[in-house]
Scaffold this motif. Structure first.
Motif: not given
Length: 228
Positions: A66, A134, A173
């Protein structure tokens, strides 16, 4: 974006539950803190060196998957007995304690799923999903909490006495089409729509691969003569 629509499009047939590795071809299975042990043989206490290695390796893999620009889903499966279905979202430690961006909590979605456990007649399963970035998550603490879940003396934790099963947390993701699942301190699974997306992870951290899975994982990422 709806979670199930995303999964149907990019991971058709996948059920978001433990053992992703057995459901998908482009996959990695890592053993965390390989060669270390949970307990200190001399003192019969928890081995902090083991847990520090677990945390560091899980966080390293997360950061490989990420980036700050990626869109992601934070998904949690919760299993309750049918007598306890009135225990609601207020018990959801994952989203209450580990989401830094408080405003996006209002985008949290919940649905009932009936196919996550074999004991459907006794258990009631809910799946929570939140689309985020994130940086919206206190991910170092959340990852540590996931790894601590089987040890009541360790904090933080996602475990709660209200449920017979520990929550299952998946990091998806959406930008790169990769799913990361830490099942506990012992290890984690990574799957992707395209194995080239996770080839660098395989190369960089080949030593961490679970030995029972190594042969089939190595066969996925056969190094050609041009790469040697």
């Amino acid at each position: 974006m709806e979670l199930q629509d995303y999964l149907n499009t990019n991971f058709p047939g996948l059920v978001l539950k433990p053992s992703l590795y057995s459901q998908w071809n482009n996959r990695l299975h890592f053993e965390l803190a390989k060669g270390l042990y949970q307990m200190n043989n001399r003192t019969d206490e928890l081995n902090q060196n083991y847990f520090n290695a677990v945390y560091n390796q899980a966080l390293t893999l997360f950061n490989m998957i990420f980036s700050d620009e990626d869109t992601m889903f934070l998904v949690t499966n919760i299993h309750q007995t049918k007598q306890d279905t009135k225990k609601s979202i207020r018990k959801m430690k994952v989203y209450r304690h580990y989401i830094k961006n408080k405003t996006i909590r209002f985008q949290l979605r919940q649905k009932t799923v009936s196919y996550l456990l074999d004991e459907e007649d006794y258990y009631f399963s809910s799946q929570f999903s939140l689309e985020c970035k994130k940086q919206d998550i206190s991910y170092p603490l959340l990852i540590k909490a996931i790894c601590n879940q089987d040890f009541s003396s360790l904090k933080p934790t996602i475990s709660t006495p209200d449920y017979s099963y520990n929550p299952e947390v998946f990091f998806i993701n959406v930008t790169k089409n990769v799913i990361f699942y830490i099942y506990d301190d012992r290890g984690c699974e990574i799957i992707a729509t395209n194995k080239e997306i996770i080839r660098l992870i395989y190369k960089e951290y080949s030593d961490w691969i679970d030995e029972d899975s190594r042969k089939e994982i190595d066969e996925q990422f056969v190094i050609t003569e041009e790469e040697t």
